[in-house]
Write an enzyme that holds these catalytic residues in place. Structure first.
Site, mmCIF file in Angstrom:
data_model
loop_
_atom_site.group_PDB
_atom_site.id
_atom_site.type_symbol
_atom_site.label_atom_id
_atom_site.label_comp_id
_atom_site.label_asym_id
_atom_site.label_seq_id
_atom_site.Cartn_x
_atom_site.Cartn_y
_atom_site.Cartn_z
ATOM 1 N N THR A 63 -31.160 83.776 43.816
ATOM 2 C CA THR A 63 -30.211 83.068 44.656
ATOM 3 C C THR A 63 -28.799 83.430 44.220
ATOM 4 O OG1 THR A 63 -31.751 81.208 44.868
ATOM 5 C CG2 THR A 63 -29.462 80.711 45.297
ATOM 6 N N GLY A 98 -31.485 80.099 40.385
ATOM 7 C CA GLY A 98 -32.600 80.101 39.454
ATOM 8 C C GLY A 98 -33.608 78.990 39.582
ATOM 9 N N GLY A 99 -34.005 78.609 40.796
ATOM 10 C CA GLY A 99 -35.126 77.688 40.963
ATOM 11 C C GLY A 99 -34.956 76.387 40.203
#
Length: 532
Positions: free
Chosen positions: A346, A428-429
């Protein structure tokens, strides 16, 4: 001491310096923060292609002084044809694959977010034409830009699973090779697509000639997304979630994002008196990690497409609810930990202009290069956000036609009682809300400048991009006694590199009450702060 970048008339931060420069150029030409962000969003989609694409989704927070903060939901829903039965007919019964056409099952929403943002920019008096906002991106695609180490490493690492995907090798493996760091990387087909959008308008992506070309490519490959799915898509204005913090109000996006998680973490830390703790010490990291666990438990039980939710996410931010969650944290012992949601590649970017208008925006294709599918002559790499759906009937995020997928994406913004404004975020999730808590508390609670707060050693609980374990990961710059202390409290700790890209690409812009600006970008990224 790591010094921040400072300015007075406008500032932008992005994980690739060319994107922040695109935003700054627009600001210098009299554009507002929203126009600047559209330009940055277009540029970053070209120069950081492993992290985002115009074939992905986006979320925005937009603030104009004196008005309520608003959010843009530019999330594409599952195709009408996408169903659990559709996958079972193809022999897929347990989980949606990460790569290939079967992973490309949702509409790409990012361009619709740009379109809604452009409408808002005009309401603010913006006058720059779309052709100007996309000019840098078109140039970078057609003339090429140097390959970053991040793109090189991620292409090389994922080559075996990406190379067989339709169209991927022809774009991202020129000459059959992983492009070397520093090599000129050219994307003429994407440049032509962006030029088409600049001339025909952004709606062409969904309801015009480009939409028909995209749908034809998807249909020819038997992917579930069709022309009618594009035509039905619209970005939406949403009311953000808000946390009443001791320092002011903190905003984030509502479901289907995990914005609630980020706010719940900060709310708990506020109750715990985080200001008393050393921001590099074990007590601080332990408190942050335990707050993450409590917030994730709520996320995993309730957060999905808002049309399918049975609770009001704002209700979890009521003072009593936040206090009760914080009270469950044991300062001396790690709580049990199961599993997170996993990786997400992202980009996050922020802009604040001289008038105090502020934008926090996040744009993604989910995993590295998304589904890996590149749609023919358009050069568009399609996301795999829909692989977050479950193929189990009755699951919280069960796949269904026109349903929105759960999103780890969440942009953040704070309007403080002392007149300061801050936009901040990370990629990063599962790491996004954790790094947001680090940047917020270290900057606003502990008084570190934004650059120092971002560069300081970070932690990450669970999986993220490039990592498959659920352990607590610490950067190597934490003192050995901090690592030992956390292990003694029951945390399963892995120590990573000193500045490890696993921790994501954070950024921050802080506007003071007197109009002065300061910002920081992540040394783990290829980014920069641009100001004047």
């Amino acid at each position: 001491m790591l010094n921040p970048i400072r300015g007075t008339r406008g500032m932008a931060v992005a994980p690739h310096a060319l994107a922040s420069q695109s935003a700054l150029a627009v600001l210098r030409e009299g554009g507002n923060a929203v126009e600047a962000m559209v330009a940055a969003a277009a540029t970053i989609a070209v120069v950081y292609p492993h992290m985002n694409s115009i074939g992905g989704d986006a979320f925005w927070l937009v603030h104009v002084p004196g008005r309520d903060v608003r959010g843009i939901d530019a999330c594409g829903a599952a195709a009408q044809a996408a169903s659990i039965g559709w996958y079972r007919e193809r022999g897929i019964a347990t989980a949606i694959p990460f790569r290939g056409g079967v992973a490309a099952n949702t509409v790409a929403g990012s361009i619709s977010g740009w379109a809604l943002a452009c409408e808002a920019a005009r309401e603010m008096g913006g006058r720059l034409p779309l052709s100007r906002l996309l000019a840098d991106a078109i140039h970078h695609a057609q003339a090429g830009t140097p390959v970053t180490r991040s793109q090189h490493v991620n292409t090389a690492t994922r080559r075996a699973e990406l190379a067989p995907q339709p169209g991927f090798a022809g774009v991202f493996l020129p000459g059959g090779q992983v492009p070397a760091t520093g090599a000129r990387f050219v994307q003429p087909r994407l440049g032509a697509t962006l030029a088409r959008l600049a001339a025909a308008g952004l709606d062409d992506f969904y309801r015009g000639e480009l939409a028909r070309a995209l749908a034809a490519r998807l249909d020819a490959a038997s992917y579930p997304v069709g022309h009618e799915d594009h035509a039905a898509h619209r970005a939406q204005w949403r009311t953000p979630l808000v946390l009443e913090h001791s320092l002011g109000r903190v905003y984030n996006m509502p479901p289907p994002t995990q914005g609630l998680v980020s706010l719940l973490i900060l709310g708990q830390l506020d109750r715990l008196g985080i200001e008393r703790l050393d921001p590099l010490g074990a007590d601080y990291v332990h408190a942050c990690v335990e707050a993450v666990k409590g917030a994730f438990r709520i996320r995993d039980r309730y957060i999905t497409d808002p049309a399918h939710m049975t609770v009001d996410p704002q209700s979890f931010l009521a003072p009593g609810q936040v206090s009760a969650l914080a009270a469950k944290i044991d300062p001396g012992r790690a709580a049990p930990w199961g599993a997170g949601k996993g990786p997400a590649d992202t980009i996050w970017m922020g802009v604040i202009d001289g008038a105090g208008r502020a934008v926090s925006m996040i744009q993604s294709v989910y995993h590295e290069f998304g589904s890996g599918v590149v749609l023919g002559s358009t050069g568009v790499c399609w996301q795999n956000r829909g692989c977050s759906f479950s193929l189990r009937e009755g699951a919280l995020n069960a796949l269904a036609p026109r349903r929105k997928p759960f999103h780890t994406l969440n942009p953040a913004m704070a309007l403080l009682s002392d007149g300061r404004t801050m936009v901040y975020g990370n990629m990063g999730g599962d790491g996004q809300p954790q790094t947001q808590s680090a940047v917020f508390t270290r900057t606003l609670v502990h008084g570190m400048n934004p650059a120092a707060a971002i560069a300081a050693p970070r932690w990450l609980l669970g999986r993220t991009w490039g990592q498959a374990t659920e352990s607590l990961k610490l950067e190597g710059r934490f003192a050995p006694e901090v690592v030992a202390d956390l292990r003694a409290r029951g945390h399963e700790v892995d120590v990573l590199g000193d500045f490890d890209e696993t921790m994501g690409h954070a950024g921050c812009v802080l506007r003071h009450a007197d109009g002065n600006l300061e910002g920081g970008s992540d040394p783990r990224s290829d980014g920069g702060v641009a100001a004047f």
